[in-house]
Every structure is written in C-alpha cells, then in structure tokens.
Design a protein around this motif. Sequence first.
Motif, PDB file in Angstrom:
ATOM      1  N   PHE A 159       0.832  -1.208   0.000  1.00 29.78           N
ATOM      2  CA  PHE A 159       0.000   0.000   0.000  1.00 29.78           C
ATOM      3  C   PHE A 159       0.867   1.257   0.000  1.00 29.78           C
ATOM      4  CE2 PHE A 159      -1.712   3.442   2.614  1.00 29.78           C
ATOM      5  CZ  PHE A 159      -2.889   3.740   1.948  1.00 29.78           C
ATOM      6  N   GLU A 160       1.887   1.280   0.827  1.00 29.22           N
ATOM      7  CA  GLU A 160       2.739   2.471   0.925  1.00 29.22           C
ATOM      8  C   GLU A 160       3.493   2.725  -0.375  1.00 29.22           C
ATOM      9  OE1 GLU A 160       4.953   1.672   4.508  1.00 29.22           O
ATOM     10  OE2 GLU A 160       3.503   2.792   5.716  1.00 29.22           O
ATOM     11  N   THR A 161       3.822   1.646  -1.066  1.00 24.37           N
ATOM     12  CA  THR A 161       4.526   1.793  -2.353  1.00 24.37           C
ATOM     13  C   THR A 161       3.613   2.381  -3.420  1.00 24.37           C
ATOM     14  OG1 THR A 161       5.886  -0.140  -1.807  1.00 24.37           O
ATOM     15  CG2 THR A 161       5.840   0.543  -4.124  1.00 24.37           C
ATOM     16  N   TYR A 162       2.344   1.996  -3.394  1.00 26.57           N
ATOM     17  CA  TYR A 162       1.431   2.352  -4.490  1.00 26.57           C
ATOM     18  C   TYR A 162       0.289   3.285  -4.082  1.00 26.57           C
ATOM     19  CZ  TYR A 162       3.835  -1.423  -6.907  1.00 26.57           C
ATOM     20  OH  TYR A 162       4.797  -2.220  -7.481  1.00 26.57           O
ATOM     21  N   SER A 163       0.345   3.851  -2.887  1.00 24.47           N
ATOM     22  CA  SER A 163      -0.783   4.662  -2.397  1.00 24.47           C
ATOM     23  C   SER A 163      -1.074   5.869  -3.285  1.00 24.47           C
ATOM     24  CB  SER A 163      -0.547   5.109  -0.956  1.00 24.47           C
ATOM     25  OG  SER A 163       0.624   5.885  -0.867  1.00 24.47           O
ATOM     26  N   ASP A 164      -0.050   6.358  -3.981  1.00 25.26           N
ATOM     27  CA  ASP A 164      -0.278   7.514  -4.860  1.00 25.26           C
ATOM     28  C   ASP A 164      -1.092   7.153  -6.100  1.00 25.26           C
ATOM     29  OD1 ASP A 164       1.814   5.984  -5.890  1.00 25.26           O
ATOM     30  OD2 ASP A 164       2.807   7.697  -6.819  1.00 25.26           O
ATOM     31  N   ARG A 165      -1.304   5.855  -6.332  1.00 25.90           N
ATOM     32  CA  ARG A 165      -2.136   5.409  -7.462  1.00 25.90           C
ATOM     33  C   ARG A 165      -3.609   5.296  -7.073  1.00 25.90           C
ATOM     34  NH1 ARG A 165       1.102   2.235 -11.080  1.00 25.90           N
ATOM     35  NH2 ARG A 165       3.277   2.811 -10.764  1.00 25.90           N
ATOM     36  N   LEU A 166      -3.894   5.428  -5.790  1.00 19.75           N
ATOM     37  CA  LEU A 166      -5.252   5.181  -5.287  1.00 19.75           C
ATOM     38  C   LEU A 166      -6.054   6.472  -5.197  1.00 19.75           C
ATOM     39  CD1 LEU A 166      -4.227   2.797  -2.363  1.00 19.75           C
ATOM     40  CD2 LEU A 166      -5.186   2.107  -4.554  1.00 19.75           C
ATOM     41  N   ARG A 167      -7.298   6.379  -5.572  1.00 21.28           N
ATOM     42  CA  ARG A 167      -8.197   7.538  -5.435  1.00 21.28           C
ATOM     43  C   ARG A 167      -8.655   7.719  -3.993  1.00 21.28           C
ATOM     44  NH1 ARG A 167     -12.421   7.642 -10.556  1.00 21.28           N
ATOM     45  NH2 ARG A 167     -10.890   8.125 -12.176  1.00 21.28           N
ATOM     46  N   ASN A 168      -8.844   6.608  -3.328  1.00 20.07           N
ATOM     47  CA  ASN A 168      -9.349   6.632  -1.941  1.00 20.07           C
ATOM     48  C   ASN A 168      -8.422   5.817  -1.036  1.00 20.07           C
ATOM     49  OD1 ASN A 168     -12.224   7.930  -2.231  1.00 20.07           O
ATOM     50  ND2 ASN A 168     -12.081   6.416  -3.876  1.00 20.07           N
ATOM     51  N   PRO A 169      -7.215   6.334  -0.788  1.00 21.37           N
ATOM     52  CA  PRO A 169      -6.240   5.543  -0.030  1.00 21.37           C
ATOM     53  C   PRO A 169      -6.687   5.185   1.384  1.00 21.37           C
ATOM     54  CG  PRO A 169      -5.432   7.793  -0.401  1.00 21.37           C
ATOM     55  CD  PRO A 169      -6.639   7.611  -1.259  1.00 21.37           C
ATOM     56  N   ASP A 170      -7.383   6.094   2.074  1.00 28.06           N
ATOM     57  CA  ASP A 170      -7.807   5.787   3.450  1.00 28.06           C
ATOM     58  C   ASP A 170      -8.791   4.624   3.489  1.00 28.06           C
ATOM     59  OD1 ASP A 170      -6.165   7.699   4.494  1.00 28.06           O
ATOM     60  OD2 ASP A 170      -7.764   9.078   5.116  1.00 28.06           O
ATOM     61  N   GLU A 171      -9.709   4.597   2.535  1.00 29.11           N
ATOM     62  CA  GLU A 171     -10.673   3.496   2.486  1.00 29.11           C
ATOM     63  C   GLU A 171      -9.975   2.158   2.213  1.00 29.11           C
ATOM     64  OE1 GLU A 171     -13.401   7.000   1.859  1.00 29.11           O
ATOM     65  OE2 GLU A 171     -11.334   6.510   1.419  1.00 29.11           O
ATOM     66  N   ILE A 172      -8.997   2.186   1.340  1.00 26.12           N
ATOM     67  CA  ILE A 172      -8.274   0.948   1.016  1.00 26.12           C
ATOM     68  C   ILE A 172      -7.415   0.509   2.199  1.00 26.12           C
ATOM     69  CG2 ILE A 172      -6.531  -0.109  -0.502  1.00 26.12           C
ATOM     70  CD1 ILE A 172      -9.404   0.290  -1.728  1.00 26.12           C
ATOM     71  N   LEU A 173      -6.782   1.451   2.865  1.00 31.70           N
ATOM     72  CA  LEU A 173      -5.977   1.094   4.041  1.00 31.70           C
ATOM     73  C   LEU A 173      -6.860   0.510   5.145  1.00 31.70           C
ATOM     74  CD1 LEU A 173      -3.269   1.013   5.461  1.00 31.70           C
ATOM     75  CD2 LEU A 173      -3.590   3.413   6.127  1.00 31.70           C
ATOM     76  N   PHE A 174      -8.010   1.112   5.374  1.00 32.69           N
ATOM     77  CA  PHE A 174      -8.958   0.594   6.356  1.00 32.69           C
ATOM     78  C   PHE A 174      -9.406  -0.819   5.963  1.00 32.69           C
ATOM     79  CE2 PHE A 174     -13.264   0.355   8.283  1.00 32.69           C
ATOM     80  CZ  PHE A 174     -12.943   0.640   9.605  1.00 32.69           C
ATOM     81  N   SER A 175      -9.629  -1.028   4.672  1.00 34.33           N
ATOM     82  CA  SER A 175     -10.021  -2.354   4.173  1.00 34.33           C
ATOM     83  C   SER A 175      -8.917  -3.384   4.391  1.00 34.33           C
ATOM     84  CB  SER A 175     -10.375  -2.281   2.684  1.00 34.33           C
ATOM     85  OG  SER A 175     -11.462  -1.402   2.472  1.00 34.33           O
ATOM     86  N   ILE A 176      -7.668  -2.973   4.256  1.00 36.92           N
ATOM     87  CA  ILE A 176      -6.556  -3.886   4.513  1.00 36.92           C
ATOM     88  C   ILE A 176      -6.600  -4.362   5.967  1.00 36.92           C
ATOM     89  CG2 ILE A 176      -4.034  -4.058   4.774  1.00 36.92           C
ATOM     90  CD1 ILE A 176      -3.802  -2.198   2.298  1.00 36.92           C
ATOM     91  N   PHE A 177      -6.759  -3.429   6.876  1.00 39.39           N
ATOM     92  CA  PHE A 177      -6.779  -3.783   8.296  1.00 39.39           C
ATOM     93  C   PHE A 177      -7.915  -4.747   8.643  1.00 39.39           C
ATOM     94  CE2 PHE A 177      -4.105   0.050   9.233  1.00 39.39           C
ATOM     95  CZ  PHE A 177      -3.150  -0.585  10.022  1.00 39.39           C
ATOM     96  N   TYR A 178      -9.031  -4.645   7.935  1.00 31.43           N
ATOM     97  CA  TYR A 178     -10.206  -5.421   8.341  1.00 31.43           C
ATOM     98  C   TYR A 178     -10.586  -6.557   7.398  1.00 31.43           C
ATOM     99  CZ  TYR A 178     -10.902  -2.572  12.388  1.00 31.43           C
ATOM    100  OH  TYR A 178     -10.706  -1.987  13.615  1.00 31.43           O
ATOM    101  N   HIS A 179      -9.863  -6.750   6.295  1.00 29.27           N
ATOM    102  CA  HIS A 179     -10.352  -7.707   5.291  1.00 29.27           C
ATOM    103  C   HIS A 179     -10.348  -9.160   5.777  1.00 29.27           C
ATOM    104  CE1 HIS A 179      -6.115  -8.541   4.461  1.00 29.27           C
ATOM    105  NE2 HIS A 179      -6.484  -9.518   3.655  1.00 29.27           N
ATOM    106  N   ASP A 180      -9.499  -9.493   6.757  1.00 29.49           N
ATOM    107  CA  ASP A 180      -9.488 -10.851   7.315  1.00 29.49           C
ATOM    108  C   ASP A 180      -9.860 -10.838   8.798  1.00 29.49           C
ATOM    109  OD1 ASP A 180      -8.750 -12.360   5.038  1.00 29.49           O
ATOM    110  OD2 ASP A 180      -6.647 -11.834   5.309  1.00 29.49           O
ATOM    111  N   TYR A 181     -10.596  -9.820   9.215  1.00 27.87           N
ATOM    112  CA  TYR A 181     -10.925  -9.696  10.642  1.00 27.87           C
ATOM    113  C   TYR A 181     -11.675 -10.934  11.127  1.00 27.87           C
ATOM    114  CZ  TYR A 181     -12.173  -7.522  15.073  1.00 27.87           C
ATOM    115  OH  TYR A 181     -12.296  -7.248  16.416  1.00 27.87           O
ATOM    116  N   VAL A 182     -12.637 -11.373  10.347  1.00 25.46           N
ATOM    117  CA  VAL A 182     -13.328 -12.637  10.647  1.00 25.46           C
ATOM    118  C   VAL A 182     -12.691 -13.706   9.768  1.00 25.46           C
ATOM    119  CG1 VAL A 182     -15.525 -13.882  10.588  1.00 25.46           C
ATOM    120  CG2 VAL A 182     -15.479 -11.449  11.205  1.00 25.46           C
ATOM    121  N   TYR A 183     -12.090 -14.719  10.381  1.00 24.69           N
ATOM    122  CA  TYR A 183     -11.447 -15.761   9.583  1.00 24.69           C
ATOM    123  C   TYR A 183     -11.603 -17.116  10.271  1.00 24.69           C
ATOM    124  CZ  TYR A 183      -8.330 -18.335   6.629  1.00 24.69           C
ATOM    125  OH  TYR A 183      -7.838 -19.281   5.751  1.00 24.69           O
ATOM    126  N   LYS A 184     -12.479 -17.923   9.719  1.00 22.77           N
ATOM    127  CA  LYS A 184     -12.671 -19.295  10.196  1.00 22.77           C
ATOM    128  C   LYS A 184     -12.578 -20.205   8.980  1.00 22.77           C
ATOM    129  CE  LYS A 184     -15.588 -17.926  14.056  1.00 22.77           C
ATOM    130  NZ  LYS A 184     -16.961 -17.749  14.541  1.00 22.77           N
TER     131      LYS A 184
END
Length: 204
Positions: free
Chosen positions: A52-77
Amino acid sequence: MNLKEKYTELLANIGFDEKAIQQNWLDLEKTYSGKSRHYHNLTHIKDMILCFETYSDRLRNPDEILFSIFYHDYVYKSSKKDNELKSAEFALSILPENSSFDRQLVFDAICATQLHQYNANEDINWLIDFDLKILARNWDEYQIYFEQIRKEYRIYPDFLYKPGRAKALKHFLEYEFIFQTEEFRGLYEEKARINIEKEILLLS
C-alpha cells in the motif's frame, strides 16, 4: 513500520476519538493474533501495508483501502465461506456515524478479497493485488505460506484438504490473469503461476 501508529493515524483521520482508537486497536491486535492464525495474521497485514505504501499515490481513496486492509481478514474461520462478508459487515459497524468515509467502497473492497476477480473500481484491483502478492514470493517463502495455510485448515484430513486446495489453486491458473493491475502483472504474474503449478504437483 509500526502498525499501531499507522492504524492510529488512519482512525484519527476517519474521525474516531482517542478512546475508540485504543479499544479498536486492542480488538484488532487480539483478533489477528489468535492461535489459529498461522498466515492470516498481523504479518500478512503488515506485508499488504508495505505494498500500500509503495502504491498509495495510485489510489483515489487511499484511506478506504488502508482501512479495508486492516479489516479484510478480521473474521477468519477456515470452516466458513462467509468470512469476507462478515469482515466487511464488522468493518462498517465500527465506523463513526458522522464519518464521510465511503462505506460502500470499504464493503465492496473487503468482499472482493474472497474471489480476487477484476473489479470496475481500480482501487479495489490494487487491494486484490496486495492480498495476492504472496503468490509471487521466492519458493522458500511461498512454501512457508502454503504450510501456514495448511495449519489453518488442520481440522481437515489430507484426503479432503489436498483436492480442495488444488481446486482453489487451479481456479487462479484458469483466469486470464491472476493479478488485476498492469503493474503487478508485469512484476509478478509469471512467478505466481510457476509457484502455483509447483504446489499443485505437491498436492497430487
């Protein structure tokens, strides 16, 4: 990179108060540090954030994507098929009501990490590629990755796990491209396919 600092800064930007940031961090850290988390843990999150840090300048909504990274595997069974949906729902549930955050993007982005298929939203394609970069590691690291995945599915005996894992891997090979951005295709497509083919042979 200090994950807690990155997380704290992000949540402050979104509009969380200090107490909520602290509590949410403790919840996140505890969840991703569970005993059954051999791969889908904070190390995986950290690896994605480095991308993300390498390519964040390519993102239109970097905060939303970073938040999604933190939570994308929050529930994992490993026994469930709705982990991404549940993770997306949880991520939205903790957002402050008065936040101008793009909730739909967060929801769609997290859900997209289930099938890893091309998305009309380019930000989501970057997230998918960050999640799959592990497939193109050098062989020793890739081997550690699939051994960690096996441990997460240890409730399943080999006669069930091996064909299931092989089927999932073959899906990737059937796609025209594994990676969704031109950048990642150029850098990692060939290596990922070689690794996947080698793992499939080991499963047979």
